[in-house]
Scaffold this motif. Structure first.
Motif, short mmCIF file in Angstrom:
data_model
loop_
_atom_site.label_atom_id
_atom_site.label_comp_id
_atom_site.label_asym_id
_atom_site.label_seq_id
_atom_site.Cartn_x
_atom_site.Cartn_y
_atom_site.Cartn_z
N GLU A 1 -10.74 -0.13 6.81
CA GLU A 1 -10.13 -1.46 6.78
C GLU A 1 -9.72 -1.85 5.37
N ASP B 1 -3.44 -1.14 6.37
CA ASP B 1 -3.06 -2.53 6.67
C ASP B 1 -3.09 -2.76 8.17
N GLU B 2 -3.12 -4.02 8.56
CA GLU B 2 -3.27 -4.38 9.98
C GLU B 2 -2.13 -3.84 10.83
N THR C 1 -0.38 -1.12 10.43
CA THR C 1 -0.56 0.31 10.65
C THR C 1 -1.63 0.55 11.71
N GLU D 1 -1.51 7.15 8.60
CA GLU D 1 -0.22 6.51 8.34
C GLU D 1 0.94 7.42 8.73
#
Length: 237
Positions: A119, A123-124, A126, A176
């Motif tokens: 976390e 990022d949120e 992703t 990612e």
């Protein structure tokens, strides 16, 4: 279709490779899952379970090594649909391996004892994109630090993500990278076009090979058992 006989034969190779403690690879099968439970899980996850995995659940039953993550050997666990349904319907505290979903990032957290180190890196957006498009369903315990996480995507393709807790930034980059092969929101594709797009994007990337979807379930499982045998061989020392 992957039969019980197939799994038993693959597992026999792993047990034979462990000449000192072959009992570490004692195997257990869950009862076959029902079509109703599979449909209920699909509704909760909002993703279709691929036909290969559906057949395994219904004809073979989920399977796991009895001593999963309880020994120094590499072991495998594929949870039954009923067990996953229970976790999704009754999510508990992260520390106890529960997450309200089987999205790949949530799945990693759940199998990782509820730790949330990622976390601080991802990022949120992703995390949401990966959770929405990639669903975890099985695991290979390699050692306390390293696991292989099995997943399928919305196109019915399978993949494996190797996760090493000592290489958080590298693992985050691999996660990612899964976003990089997805079609942009402004391109509207049907299922076949979306699959072709993703396979085309994957072909552009050379590393890491264990990250992207593109395998069949049989290829994934064969490869996982073959890796166990390779790691147990004297040449691996």
């Amino acid at each position: 279709m992957i039969s019980r006989d197939t799994i038993i034969a693959l597992n026999a190779g792993a047990a034979a490779a462990d000449t000192e403690n072959p009992e570490r690879f004692d195997l257990a099968f869950a009862a076959p899952d029902t079509a109703q439970d599979i449909a209920a899980l699909e509704a909760l996850l909002n993703i279709r379970i691929p036909d290969e995995l559906r057949s395994l659940y219904q004809e073979c039953g989920a399977f796991r090594h009895v001593h999963y993550d309880d020994s120094s050997s590499q072991t495998i666990a594929l949870d039954a649909v009923g067990a996953v349904l229970e976790r999704v319907r009754n999510p508990g505290d992260r520390w106890y391996g529960c997450h309200a979903g089987q999205g790949l990032v949530d799945f990693i957290y759940a199998k990782w004892g509820g730790r949330t180190d990622l976390e601080e890196i991802l990022d949120e957006a992703t995390v949401k994109l990966v959770n929405d498009n990639y669903t975890g369903f099985g695991c290979r315990y390699i050692n306390d630090d390293v696991h292989d996480y099995w997943y399928f995507d919305r196109n019915g393709m399978f993949g494996n993500l190797r996760f090493d807790q000592d290489e958080l930034h590298y693992n985050s980059w691999k996660i990612e990278s899964l976003c990089d092969v997805l079609p942009p929101d402004d391109i509207v594709f049907d299922a076949a076009q979306r699959r072709a797009y993703i396979l085309g994007e994957i072909a552009v990337f050379s590393e890491p090979k264990d990250t992207f979807p593109g395998m069949t379930l049989r290829e994934l499982i064969d490869g996982q058992f073959a890796s166990i045998v390779a790691e147990m061989s004297p040449e691996a020392d």
